[in-house]
Design a protein around this motif. Structure first.
Motif: not given
Ligand code: F6P
Length: 325
Positions: A9-11, A70-72, A124-128, A168-171, A221-223, A253-258
């Protein structure tokens, strides 16, 4: 039998420190560790290799995941899970540590039901947003990246007497935006968990501007606009047209994930990984998730993690109530 680690999933930052600790600690315990590359997709395709010290040397400070993710969709099908199982059998692997979110844990739970492979999930997810744990790996790093970005945007907003909207992110979860709004001193916080009243916010902001406020910081928050038919763009228009202040939007965006993991995420990663290995080596655990609550680690079942939706602590929400009307 051997033990493997994978990320799914999301790194997030903290995955590499966890992988390093997993490998180093397995060697300490006298067990050969394996690395599964490319998440569940790699498990299906047989991207599995025995780990060496060299594989994990110098990765402590790196964001993302060295073994990739990956997401499978294929893993939903029995045929591909069987393929994945055969790949594990070829290496005598019967235990897996998986870092990811609840979707990844559910996938491995099905895998366990099919073939009896034991696993421990590390949240493990930034969304907590995983029910049953107060903390998910990667959140502290993401919050610090948001903090740094918001502080920088505030500098320029203040210089131009502007408003800024930081998305911010956070689906499905407003945790990142909430904590960021509180810790960055925002004037407005829009998240799915808190009812907001734009009219009341507008009146307050106008009054504050009349009383000397020179710039405005909004964290959203996004979404969270799904049911209100509005968006970050519309919020900008509203600030400009209704409140009368020039406004710029920054979608992080994705800057928050790295980014390189904070000390807290490195330490949490080390502890999560160590407890997970100990658990898997101690008995046939089936499938469980290691959670962190009130400064203690414990193991819970997948069913427990899936039994409810994660809810943000009420006292945290309370702190932001004055920012929603
Ligand atoms: O990792 C969680 C998350 O960052 C969400 O906050 C976000 O909506 C989503 O992942 C983005 O996913 P992707 O990387 O697939 O675009």
């Amino acid at each position: 039998m051997a033990i493997a680690i994978m990320t799914s999933g999301g790194d997030c930052a903290g995955m590499n420190p966890a992988i390093k600790q997993f490998v180093d600690y397995c060697f300490t315990r006298g067990v050969q560790p394996f690395l599964i590359y490319d998440g569940l997709e790699g498990l299906i395709d047989g991207s599995i290799r025995p780990a060496t010290y060299e594989d994990v040397a110098g990765i402590m400070h790196e964001g993302g995941t060295k073994i990739r993710s990956s997401r499978s969709k294929r893993f939903f099908e029995y045929e591909y899970r069987k393929k994945a199982y055969d790949n594990l059998q070829a290496h005598n692997i019967d235990k897996i540590v998986i870092l990811g979110g609840d979707g990844s844990f559910r996938a491995l739970n099905q895998f366990h039901k099919d073939f009896g492979v034991n696993f421990v999930g590390i949240p493990a997810t930034i969304d907590n947003d995983i029910f049953g744990t107060e903390y998910c790996l990667g959140v502290d790093t993401a919050l610090n990246i948001i903090r740094q970005a918001t502080d920088a945007v505030r500098d320029t907003s203040a210089s131009f007497k502007r408003a800024c909207v930081i998305e911010t992110m956070g689906r499905d979860c407003g945790y990142l935006a909430l904590v960021s709004a509180i810790t960055c001193g925002a004037e407005v916080c829009i998240i799915p968990e808190l009812e907001y009243d734009l009219e009341a916010i507008g009146q307050r902001l106008k009054q504050e501007l009349e009383n000397g406020r020179k710039y405005i910081v909004c964290v959203v928050a996004e979404g969270c606009f799904a049911d209100k038919c509005t968006s970050t763009e519309q919020l900008v228009t509203w600030l400009e047209e209704d409140i009368g202040i020039e406004t710029r939007a920054t979608i992080l965006g994705h800057v928050q994930r790295g980014g390189n993991p904070t000390v807290y995420d490195r330490l949490m990663a080390s502890e999560f990984a160590t407890f997970a290995v100990d658990r898997l080596l101690s008995n046939n655990t089936g499938g469980s998730v290691i959670v962190y609550n009130k400064s203690e680690f414990e193991f819970v079942t997948i069913d427990y993690v899936n039994s409810q939706k994660y809810e943000i602590r009420k006292d945290l929400l309370e702190l932001a109530k004055r920012l929603v009307n």
